[in-house]
Design a protein around this motif. Structure first.
Motif, PDB file in Angstrom:
ATOM      1  N   PRO A 170       5.628   7.495  12.804  1.00 15.31           N
ATOM      2  CA  PRO A 170       6.119   6.184  13.237  1.00 15.31           C
ATOM      3  C   PRO A 170       6.540   5.353  12.030  1.00 15.31           C
ATOM      4  CG  PRO A 170       3.733   6.209  13.290  1.00 15.31           C
ATOM      5  CD  PRO A 170       4.161   7.602  12.905  1.00 15.31           C
ATOM      6  N   SER A 171       7.806   5.420  11.681  1.00 13.82           N
ATOM      7  CA  SER A 171       8.292   4.900  10.406  1.00 13.82           C
ATOM      8  C   SER A 171       8.070   3.403  10.224  1.00 13.82           C
ATOM      9  CB  SER A 171       9.782   5.219  10.251  1.00 13.82           C
ATOM     10  OG  SER A 171       9.984   6.613  10.210  1.00 13.82           O
ATOM     11  N   VAL A 172       8.222   2.631  11.280  1.00 19.25           N
ATOM     12  CA  VAL A 172       8.036   1.191  11.153  1.00 19.25           C
ATOM     13  C   VAL A 172       6.592   0.891  10.752  1.00 19.25           C
ATOM     14  CG1 VAL A 172       8.094  -1.028  12.338  1.00 19.25           C
ATOM     15  CG2 VAL A 172       9.869   0.670  12.791  1.00 19.25           C
ATOM     16  N   ALA A 173       5.650   1.515  11.418  1.00 20.59           N
ATOM     17  CA  ALA A 173       4.244   1.304  11.096  1.00 20.59           C
ATOM     18  C   ALA A 173       3.926   1.810   9.696  1.00 20.59           C
ATOM     19  CB  ALA A 173       3.356   2.006  12.123  1.00 20.59           C
ATOM     20  N   ILE A 174       4.466   2.952   9.327  1.00 23.69           N
ATOM     21  CA  ILE A 174       4.215   3.512   8.002  1.00 23.69           C
ATOM     22  C   ILE A 174       4.731   2.577   6.911  1.00 23.69           C
ATOM     23  CG2 ILE A 174       4.919   5.361   6.419  1.00 23.69           C
ATOM     24  CD1 ILE A 174       4.690   7.281   8.830  1.00 23.69           C
ATOM     25  N   GLY A 175       5.907   2.022   7.123  1.00 20.07           N
ATOM     26  CA  GLY A 175       6.448   1.090   6.145  1.00 20.07           C
ATOM     27  C   GLY A 175       5.567  -0.139   5.990  1.00 20.07           C
ATOM     28  N   MET A 176       5.045  -0.632   7.101  1.00 23.86           N
ATOM     29  CA  MET A 176       4.159  -1.794   7.030  1.00 23.86           C
ATOM     30  C   MET A 176       2.816  -1.438   6.404  1.00 23.86           C
ATOM     31  SD  MET A 176       4.888  -4.090  10.442  1.00 23.86           S
ATOM     32  CE  MET A 176       4.638  -2.773  11.649  1.00 23.86           C
ATOM     33  N   ILE A 177       2.317  -0.240   6.670  1.00 25.09           N
ATOM     34  CA  ILE A 177       1.038   0.176   6.103  1.00 25.09           C
ATOM     35  C   ILE A 177       1.091   0.180   4.582  1.00 25.09           C
ATOM     36  CG2 ILE A 177      -0.487   2.174   5.790  1.00 25.09           C
ATOM     37  CD1 ILE A 177       0.008   2.803   8.782  1.00 25.09           C
ATOM     38  N   ARG A 178       2.183   0.742   4.010  1.00 23.65           N
ATOM     39  CA  ARG A 178       2.238   0.832   2.540  1.00 23.65           C
ATOM     40  C   ARG A 178       2.248  -0.555   1.917  1.00 23.65           C
ATOM     41  NH1 ARG A 178       7.042   0.924  -0.333  1.00 23.65           N
ATOM     42  NH2 ARG A 178       6.281   2.622  -1.630  1.00 23.65           N
ATOM     43  N   LYS A 179       2.929  -1.516   2.545  1.00 26.98           N
ATOM     44  CA  LYS A 179       2.962  -2.870   1.999  1.00 26.98           C
ATOM     45  C   LYS A 179       1.663  -3.626   2.295  1.00 26.98           C
ATOM     46  CE  LYS A 179       7.990  -3.167   2.280  1.00 26.98           C
ATOM     47  NZ  LYS A 179       9.148  -3.878   2.871  1.00 26.98           N
ATOM     48  N   GLN A 180       1.063  -3.321   3.426  1.00 30.29           N
ATOM     49  CA  GLN A 180      -0.189  -3.975   3.792  1.00 30.29           C
ATOM     50  C   GLN A 180      -1.298  -3.605   2.822  1.00 30.29           C
ATOM     51  OE1 GLN A 180      -0.951  -4.352   8.078  1.00 30.29           O
ATOM     52  NE2 GLN A 180      -2.932  -3.383   7.725  1.00 30.29           N
ATOM     53  N   VAL A 181      -1.358  -2.334   2.434  1.00 26.75           N
ATOM     54  CA  VAL A 181      -2.365  -1.898   1.466  1.00 26.75           C
ATOM     55  C   VAL A 181      -2.109  -2.539   0.109  1.00 26.75           C
ATOM     56  CG1 VAL A 181      -3.253   0.089   0.190  1.00 26.75           C
ATOM     57  CG2 VAL A 181      -2.886   0.262   2.657  1.00 26.75           C
ATOM     58  N   ALA A 182      -0.844  -2.580  -0.307  1.00 21.84           N
ATOM     59  CA  ALA A 182      -0.515  -3.213  -1.587  1.00 21.84           C
ATOM     60  C   ALA A 182      -0.927  -4.677  -1.582  1.00 21.84           C
ATOM     61  CB  ALA A 182       0.974  -3.082  -1.872  1.00 21.84           C
ATOM     62  N   ALA A 183      -0.675  -5.366  -0.480  1.00 17.73           N
ATOM     63  CA  ALA A 183      -1.044  -6.776  -0.385  1.00 17.73           C
ATOM     64  C   ALA A 183      -2.552  -6.960  -0.435  1.00 17.73           C
ATOM     65  CB  ALA A 183      -0.485  -7.370   0.907  1.00 17.73           C
ATOM     66  N   ALA A 184      -3.289  -6.044   0.196  1.00 20.05           N
ATOM     67  CA  ALA A 184      -4.744  -6.164   0.255  1.00 20.05           C
ATOM     68  C   ALA A 184      -5.385  -6.118  -1.124  1.00 20.05           C
ATOM     69  CB  ALA A 184      -5.322  -5.062   1.140  1.00 20.05           C
ATOM     70  N   LEU A 185      -4.690  -5.528  -2.102  1.00 17.90           N
ATOM     71  CA  LEU A 185      -5.249  -5.421  -3.450  1.00 17.90           C
ATOM     72  C   LEU A 185      -5.372  -6.774  -4.134  1.00 17.90           C
ATOM     73  CD1 LEU A 185      -3.377  -2.237  -4.723  1.00 17.90           C
ATOM     74  CD2 LEU A 185      -5.704  -2.401  -3.855  1.00 17.90           C
ATOM     75  N   SER A 186      -4.644  -7.761  -3.644  1.00 20.82           N
ATOM     76  CA  SER A 186      -4.698  -9.076  -4.285  1.00 20.82           C
ATOM     77  C   SER A 186      -5.028 -10.212  -3.320  1.00 20.82           C
ATOM     78  CB  SER A 186      -3.365  -9.378  -4.976  1.00 20.82           C
ATOM     79  OG  SER A 186      -2.288  -9.294  -4.075  1.00 20.82           O
ATOM     80  N   LEU A 187      -5.323  -9.889  -2.051  1.00 18.36           N
ATOM     81  CA  LEU A 187      -5.656 -10.905  -1.061  1.00 18.36           C
ATOM     82  C   LEU A 187      -7.153 -10.940  -0.789  1.00 18.36           C
ATOM     83  CD1 LEU A 187      -2.879 -10.264   1.633  1.00 18.36           C
ATOM     84  CD2 LEU A 187      -2.856 -11.974  -0.206  1.00 18.36           C
ATOM     85  N   ASP A 188      -7.650 -12.097  -0.319  1.00 17.50           N
ATOM     86  CA  ASP A 188      -9.031 -12.128   0.145  1.00 17.50           C
ATOM     87  C   ASP A 188      -9.079 -11.623   1.590  1.00 17.50           C
ATOM     88  OD1 ASP A 188      -8.365 -14.259   1.905  1.00 17.50           O
ATOM     89  OD2 ASP A 188      -8.981 -15.767   0.443  1.00 17.50           O
ATOM     90  N   LEU A 189     -10.273 -11.557   2.159  1.00 14.55           N
ATOM     91  CA  LEU A 189     -10.426 -10.968   3.486  1.00 14.55           C
ATOM     92  C   LEU A 189      -9.653 -11.736   4.546  1.00 14.55           C
ATOM     93  CD1 LEU A 189     -11.644  -8.986   5.483  1.00 14.55           C
ATOM     94  CD2 LEU A 189     -13.715 -10.414   5.547  1.00 14.55           C
ATOM     95  N   ALA A 206       4.178  -4.055  15.153  1.00  8.03           N
ATOM     96  CA  ALA A 206       4.005  -2.640  15.482  1.00  8.03           C
ATOM     97  C   ALA A 206       3.848  -2.430  16.985  1.00  8.03           C
ATOM     98  CB  ALA A 206       2.793  -2.076  14.738  1.00  8.03           C
ATOM     99  N   GLY A 207       3.173  -3.369  17.636  1.00  7.55           N
ATOM    100  CA  GLY A 207       2.940  -3.238  19.070  1.00  7.55           C
ATOM    101  C   GLY A 207       4.190  -3.336  19.914  1.00  7.55           C
ATOM    102  N   HIS A 208       5.282  -3.822  19.324  1.00  9.49           N
ATOM    103  CA  HIS A 208       6.541  -3.937  20.043  1.00  9.49           C
ATOM    104  C   HIS A 208       7.521  -2.816  19.715  1.00  9.49           C
ATOM    105  CE1 HIS A 208       5.108  -8.106  20.672  1.00  9.49           C
ATOM    106  NE2 HIS A 208       5.814  -8.039  21.783  1.00  9.49           N
ATOM    107  N   THR A 209       7.092  -1.826  18.941  1.00  7.97           N
ATOM    108  CA  THR A 209       8.005  -0.743  18.577  1.00  7.97           C
ATOM    109  C   THR A 209       8.095   0.298  19.683  1.00  7.97           C
ATOM    110  OG1 THR A 209       6.243   0.527  17.473  1.00  7.97           O
ATOM    111  CG2 THR A 209       7.504  -1.021  16.110  1.00  7.97           C
ATOM    112  N   ARG A 210       9.193   1.022  19.670  1.00  6.09           N
ATOM    113  CA  ARG A 210       9.358   2.136  20.604  1.00  6.09           C
ATOM    114  C   ARG A 210       8.348   3.245  20.311  1.00  6.09           C
ATOM    115  NH1 ARG A 210      15.914   3.143  21.280  1.00  6.09           N
ATOM    116  NH2 ARG A 210      16.474   1.000  21.889  1.00  6.09           N
ATOM    117  N   ASP A 211       8.004   3.388  19.039  1.00  5.27           N
ATOM    118  CA  ASP A 211       7.068   4.455  18.675  1.00  5.27           C
ATOM    119  C   ASP A 211       5.695   4.212  19.291  1.00  5.27           C
ATOM    120  OD1 ASP A 211       8.875   5.947  17.247  1.00  5.27           O
ATOM    121  OD2 ASP A 211       8.358   5.091  15.303  1.00  5.27           O
TER     122      ASP A 211
END
Length: 260
Positions: free
Chosen positions: A203-222, A236-241
C-alpha cells in the motif's frame, strides 16, 4: 536520458540506481548527484514504487572525489558544495513518497556512508565496511552522516566513529543498528531488490507516510507524534488500498494493492 556516472534500470516498479565510477570507487561529484536526481525523477515518472541505490564494482561509494570532475580542483568553500549538491539530494530522498533502499555492496566511506544510511532498509554485504573518514583528512561529517549515525547508533557510537575514523565491519554495523541486514556478498543486490519488490507491491500511500512518520518521531515528543499519527491515519483510512484490504479480509484472500 543518457547517464555518464550512474546506471539506471526499472523492473516490476522497482528502480535500481547504481553509482558507476568503479575506477574511483564510485566517488561523488556534482555530476553524480545531478544524474542520481534526474534518475529518481525519471523513475517516479515511470511508475516506480520503490528505489534501490547501490554501486558498481567492489565499492558502494568512497565519498567525495577529492580530484573532482575532469580533474578540476575542489572548491575552496566546501560548504557551497553541500548547498548545491549534497544537501539537496539528501533532502530529496528524505521527502520521497516511495521507499528508498540501499544495497551496500562494498565500502561506504565518508559521504558514501551518509548515502548508505539514507536507506529505509539497508542491506550490507558481509565483506563490506563503513567508515566516517572525515577526521582523517581534517573535515567533519556531512551528507547527513552526523544525524544518521547518531540517530541509528546513539551518541557514544557516533562520536567513536567520527573521532577515531576507523572501519566498522558489516557485523559491527548490524549490531550497532546502522544497517538492517547483512548477507553474503553475492546476494546483497538481489536481497535488496526482493525487499523493494515486496514494498512496491504494498500500500504505497501508507508506506510513504510511514517512512516520514518514523523520521518525524525521531525529533517529536509523544503528544506531537500522536498528532502526526492521527493525521496520517485519517488519510490512510480513505485510500483505495485500505478499502481493498478490508474486502480481502472479509473474503479471506490476499489484498491486491494499487498504491492509491
Amino acid at each position: 536520458m543518457t547517464y555518464e556516472t550512474i546506471t539506471f534500470g526499472l523492473t516490476d516498479r522497482v528502480a535500481t540506481l547504481a553509482i558507476d565510477r568503479p575506477t574511483r570507487m564510485n566517488a561523488l561529484t556534482p555530476r553524480v548527484f545531478a544524474e542520481l536526481t534526474a534518475a529518481i525523477d525519471a523513475a517516479l515518472e515511470q511508475g516506480a514504487r520503490a528505489i534501490v541505490l547501490t554501486g558498481t564494482g567492489g565499492a558502494f561509494c568512497s565519498g567525495a572525489d577529492l580530484v573532482g570532475d575532469g580533474g578540476a580542483p575542489m572548491p575552496r568553500d566546501l560548504g557551497e558544495s553541500l548547498d548545491t549538491s549534497y544537501n539537496p539530494f539528501v533532502r530529496k530522498v528524505a521527502a520521497l513518497d516511495v521507499p528508498f533502499l540501499t544495497a551496500i555492496n562494498g565500502p561506504a566511506v565518508g559521504a558514501g556512508l551518509g548515502l548508505a544510511l539514507l536507506g529505509d532498509i539497508s542491506v550490507m554485504a558481509r565483506s563490506a565496511y563503513v567508515l566516517l573518514a572525515f577526521v582523517n583528512i581534517g573535515l567533519v561529517p556531512d551528507a547527513g552522516a552526523t544525524w544518521l549515525v547518531a540517530k541509528a547508533a546513539g551518541r557514544t557510537k557516533a562520536l567513536e566513529m567520527a573521532l577515531l575514523g576507523e572501519r566498522v565491519s558489516a557485523d559491527e554495523s548490524l549490531a550497532a543498528g546502522l544497517v538492517t541486514r547483512v548477507v553474503d556478498d553475492a546476494q546483497v543486490l538481489a536481497e535488496t531488490q526482493k525487499l523493494a519488490a515486496k514494498l512496491a507491491a504494498g500500500p504505497s500511500v501508507a508506506i510513504g507516510m510511514i517512512r516520514k512518520q518514523v523520521a518525524a518521531a525521531l525529533s517529536l515528543d509523544l503528544d506531537q507524534s500522536l498528532a502526526v499519527e492521527r493525521e496520517n491515519q485519517t488519510r490512510a483510512g480513505h485510500t483505495r488500498d485500505f478499502a481493498e484490504a478490508v474486502r480481502a479480509f472479509g473474503e479471506k484472500r490476499t489484498p491486491v494493492f494499487e498504491g492509491r
